[in-house]
Motif scaffolding. Sequence first.
Motif: not given
Length: 195
Positions: A176-195
């Motif tokens: 469940x932890x890995x699955x929820x991290x995947x969901x949040x990562x896939x949601x962030x895929x559409x946004x641009x992030x710069x470090x």
Amino acid sequence: MATRGLYYTPPGTDGSEHTFRQRVATHYQTSAQNKSRLKYCIFFHYLLFFAMLAKLSADILDKLDIFILEIEELSIPKPLWWEYIWCISLLLSFFGLDAIKKNRIIPMRNYVIGLTIFGLAPLLYAIIYYFPDVWKYLTIEDEEQLEEVHMWQGYPYGLLWYAFIILALQVHSFSMYSALKLVSAWKAKGTKKYD
């Protein structure tokens, strides 16, 4: 082309341009890492399922009217309803594997919800159900009280289930932890992030 010596480094390639290099976005790194983790968790879920299937084999063979003497001699206790419901949780792994393959959020959410209902809920019921038996065994003061504890093959039955439950809870919680991290990562895929 002539070089200026054995250890000549052309300007701009000495590593000072590292700030301009492209980097892999963090959500891609998170996605790849958690996909691998979830696959391992699903593999361990399969192993636990086969252990449960071995336990349920006597009851399944009885319902199919198949008699195997070696299995009958083990005198395996009759299964409870939660054991069959927990087995349904294996079917949910196909949702998780499909979601991993296509990076799909909705099947991954369905996997998490189903794992909660068919994986964790039966295990929590089993913890409560076997707790009095385990508590009696752990707090025994004399041998006469040992007769009150349900035993199988010389081992306390509730304690054997607790060993299985602890392993299954770990596998399900990591899944469940890995699955929820995947969901949040896939949601962030559409946004641009710069470090």
